[in-house]
Design a protein around this motif. Structure first.
Motif, PDB file in Angstrom:
ATOM      1  N   UNK A 202       0.850  -1.185   0.000  1.00 50.22           N
ATOM      2  CA  UNK A 202       0.000   0.000   0.000  1.00 50.22           C
ATOM      3  C   UNK A 202       0.891   1.242   0.000  1.00 50.22           C
ATOM      4  N   UNK A 203       0.552   2.219  -0.846  1.00 49.07           N
ATOM      5  CA  UNK A 203       1.348   3.449  -0.976  1.00 49.07           C
ATOM      6  C   UNK A 203       2.810   3.123  -1.269  1.00 49.07           C
ATOM      7  N   UNK A 204       3.036   2.017  -1.988  1.00 48.64           N
ATOM      8  CA  UNK A 204       4.385   1.665  -2.428  1.00 48.64           C
ATOM      9  C   UNK A 204       5.210   0.902  -1.424  1.00 48.64           C
ATOM     10  N   UNK A 205       4.643   0.589  -0.256  1.00 51.76           N
ATOM     11  CA  UNK A 205       5.408  -0.077   0.795  1.00 51.76           C
ATOM     12  C   UNK A 205       4.711  -1.353   1.256  1.00 51.76           C
ATOM     13  N   UNK A 206       5.517  -2.394   1.509  1.00 55.32           N
ATOM     14  CA  UNK A 206       4.958  -3.631   2.017  1.00 55.32           C
ATOM     15  C   UNK A 206       5.767  -4.839   1.584  1.00 55.32           C
ATOM     16  N   UNK A 207       5.414  -5.976   2.145  1.00 55.68           N
ATOM     17  CA  UNK A 207       6.114  -7.217   1.816  1.00 55.68           C
ATOM     18  C   UNK A 207       5.273  -8.000   0.810  1.00 55.68           C
ATOM     19  N   UNK A 208       5.825  -8.205  -0.364  1.00 55.25           N
ATOM     20  CA  UNK A 208       5.150  -8.865  -1.483  1.00 55.25           C
ATOM     21  C   UNK A 208       5.411 -10.360  -1.408  1.00 55.25           C
ATOM     22  N   UNK A 209       4.369 -11.146  -1.545  1.00 59.35           N
ATOM     23  CA  UNK A 209       4.531 -12.592  -1.651  1.00 59.35           C
ATOM     24  C   UNK A 209       3.457 -13.140  -2.576  1.00 59.35           C
ATOM     25  N   UNK A 210       3.879 -13.965  -3.518  1.00 61.52           N
ATOM     26  CA  UNK A 210       2.948 -14.506  -4.501  1.00 61.52           C
ATOM     27  C   UNK A 210       3.331 -15.939  -4.826  1.00 61.52           C
ATOM     28  N   UNK A 211       2.332 -16.804  -4.848  1.00 58.96           N
ATOM     29  CA  UNK A 211       2.526 -18.197  -5.257  1.00 58.96           C
ATOM     30  C   UNK A 211       1.788 -18.411  -6.571  1.00 58.96           C
ATOM     31  N   UNK A 212       2.470 -18.987  -7.535  1.00 60.08           N
ATOM     32  CA  UNK A 212       1.852 -19.208  -8.840  1.00 60.08           C
ATOM     33  C   UNK A 212       2.304 -20.544  -9.406  1.00 60.08           C
ATOM     34  N   UNK A 213       1.553 -21.010 -10.369  1.00 60.06           N
ATOM     35  CA  UNK A 213       1.852 -22.287 -11.008  1.00 60.06           C
ATOM     36  C   UNK A 213       2.303 -22.029 -12.434  1.00 60.06           C
ATOM     37  N   UNK A 214       3.359 -22.710 -12.825  1.00 56.47           N
ATOM     38  CA  UNK A 214       3.881 -22.595 -14.181  1.00 56.47           C
ATOM     39  C   UNK A 214       3.611 -23.894 -14.902  1.00 56.47           C
ATOM     40  N   UNK A 215       2.679 -23.837 -15.874  1.00 55.39           N
ATOM     41  CA  UNK A 215       2.278 -25.055 -16.551  1.00 55.39           C
ATOM     42  C   UNK A 215       1.564 -25.975 -15.566  1.00 55.39           C
ATOM     43  N   UNK A 216       1.769 -27.265 -15.720  1.00 59.62           N
ATOM     44  CA  UNK A 216       1.144 -28.234 -14.811  1.00 59.62           C
ATOM     45  C   UNK A 216       2.188 -28.948 -13.953  1.00 59.62           C
ATOM     46  N   UNK A 217       3.431 -28.489 -14.034  1.00 62.91           N
ATOM     47  CA  UNK A 217       4.507 -29.262 -13.435  1.00 62.91           C
ATOM     48  C   UNK A 217       4.915 -28.790 -12.045  1.00 62.91           C
ATOM     49  N   UNK A 218       4.937 -27.497 -11.800  1.00 59.55           N
ATOM     50  CA  UNK A 218       5.528 -27.022 -10.560  1.00 59.55           C
ATOM     51  C   UNK A 218       4.853 -25.757 -10.061  1.00 59.55           C
ATOM     52  N   UNK A 219       5.053 -25.478  -8.776  1.00 61.99           N
ATOM     53  CA  UNK A 219       4.507 -24.287  -8.136  1.00 61.99           C
ATOM     54  C   UNK A 219       5.672 -23.464  -7.606  1.00 61.99           C
ATOM     55  N   UNK A 220       5.561 -22.141  -7.705  1.00 59.98           N
ATOM     56  CA  UNK A 220       6.646 -21.253  -7.323  1.00 59.98           C
ATOM     57  C   UNK A 220       6.145 -20.197  -6.341  1.00 59.98           C
ATOM     58  N   UNK A 221       7.004 -19.779  -5.438  1.00 54.53           N
ATOM     59  CA  UNK A 221       6.699 -18.673  -4.538  1.00 54.53           C
ATOM     60  C   UNK A 221       7.779 -17.610  -4.684  1.00 54.53           C
ATOM     61  N   UNK A 222       7.350 -16.367  -4.926  1.00 53.80           N
ATOM     62  CA  UNK A 222       8.257 -15.222  -5.037  1.00 53.80           C
ATOM     63  C   UNK A 222       7.929 -14.264  -3.911  1.00 53.80           C
TER      64      UNK A 222
END
Length: 327
Positions: free
Chosen positions: A158-178
């Motif tokens: 919010x307002x450009x500040x904070x801790x970003x975390x996202x989990x996504x799936x690439x294809x059907x093989x694996x899951x990633x967290x950034x």
């Protein structure tokens, strides 16, 4: 009398709409232009500018008639976007809303999840223009993240500040967290990514949004890099690519005889090893011109592949090839 005036006004408006000529094009999702509506994934309509305007109206529709894109362009090929630009998914939900200046996003841009919920707000710098020549200069290569919420609606930045975390799936093989920290709209400190399988991970370090270094370990191999993404590049540079095209291009005799010129649009994939594949004509001018542009790119040398976080990836690339008698 009122009925007569209303009828005249209606006829005037109908004639005005007819006077604004429009062209309709059919496209596949990979950017290839097709001739039949039944073969298309979406339909593009370009309407001539309103009186006093220099911008064409751009509309795109899914084949079921649902609106896909609404915006304006200053050039038809390649498309140069200008002003307000919005996209929609097939359910009619808005996907993004941005503003273009000379083909580059500027100002605040909004992006949404498929259900229409706001995902992020970004602030893009305005293109810089030299005051003497009027030539556009490249803008700073970064945008500021103002707001970001996860798919549940939880606001993480919010307002450009904070801790970003996202989990996504690439294809059907694996899951990633950034994950990593944002400060004043820019990445800062250590950012990391890890796959659920454990065979792919990286650590990257930033100062005010600028990457200082990155190290990725994938399938036991280590990659060291200083850029998050790198575009594909002709082995000796873009200038030499156009030299290669200019030297090898042969103007077809039938096009010369008929006085036909124009810009053929090509779309192709640069593979991980630099090979050019999946070459297609995205903007057709005339059969022999299309074929000649296709031939020259099909036989071109290898490219330097694009990269994401240090490793080569497949990237689709668009290239205009111009046939001109003043060439």
């Amino acid at each position: 009398m009122k009925k007569t005036l209303s009828l005249l006004l209606l006829l005037f408006l109908m004639n005005t709409v007819r006077a604004q000529r429009q062209n309709t094009y059919f496209f596949k999702n990979n950017g290839r232009q097709v001739t039949l509506r039944d073969s298309a994934d979406f339909i593009r309509i370009i309407q001539e500018p309103d009186p006093g305007s220099t911008h064409f109206k751009l509309k795109e529709y899914y084949t079921d008639g649902t609106e896909k894109v609404a915006g304006y362009i200053s050039r038809i090929f390649p498309l140069v976007y200008e002003g307000s630009y919005r996209t929609f998914n097939q359910q009619g939900k808005r996907m993004d809303s941005v503003y273009y200046l000379h083909g580059k996003i500027t100002g605040q841009a909004s992006y949404y999840y498929p259900d229409g919920q706001l995902r992020e707000l970004r602030e893009y710098p305005a293109p810089q223009v030299e005051s003497n020549s009027g030539q556009e200069m490249a803008p700073p290569p970064k945008s500021k993240l103002i707001y970001w919420a996860d798919s549940t609606g939880k606001v993480l930045v919010r307002a450009g500040n904070g801790y970003f975390i996202k989990t996504y799936q690439k294809g059907e093989k694996d899951e990633f967290t950034v994950e990593g920290q944002y400060a004043n709209g820019y990445k800062t400190g250590e950012w990391k990514m890890k796959s659920l399988s454990g065979n792919d991970q990286y650590k990257e370090f930033f100062e005010d949004g600028k990457m200082q270094k990155g190290e990725r370990v994938k399938d036991g191999n280590t990659y060291v890099y200083t850029q998050e993404t790198e575009k594909p590049e002709f082995e000796s540079g873009l200038k030499d690519l156009y030299k290669y095209i200019g030297k090898g291009l042969r103007y077809p005799a039938d096009a010369v005889e008929k006085g036909i010129s124009g810009t053929v649009g090509l779309s192709f994939v640069v593979e991980k090893d630099g090979q050019v594949t999946d070459l297609l004509v995205s903007n057709s001018v005339y059969p022999s011109l299309d074929q000649e542009a296709f031939r020259i790119l099909k036989n071109c040398p290898k490219w330097k592949p694009g990269k994401e976080h240090g490793i080569p990836v497949r990237v689709r690339y668009n290239l205009p090839v111009t046939f001109s008698f003043g060439r």
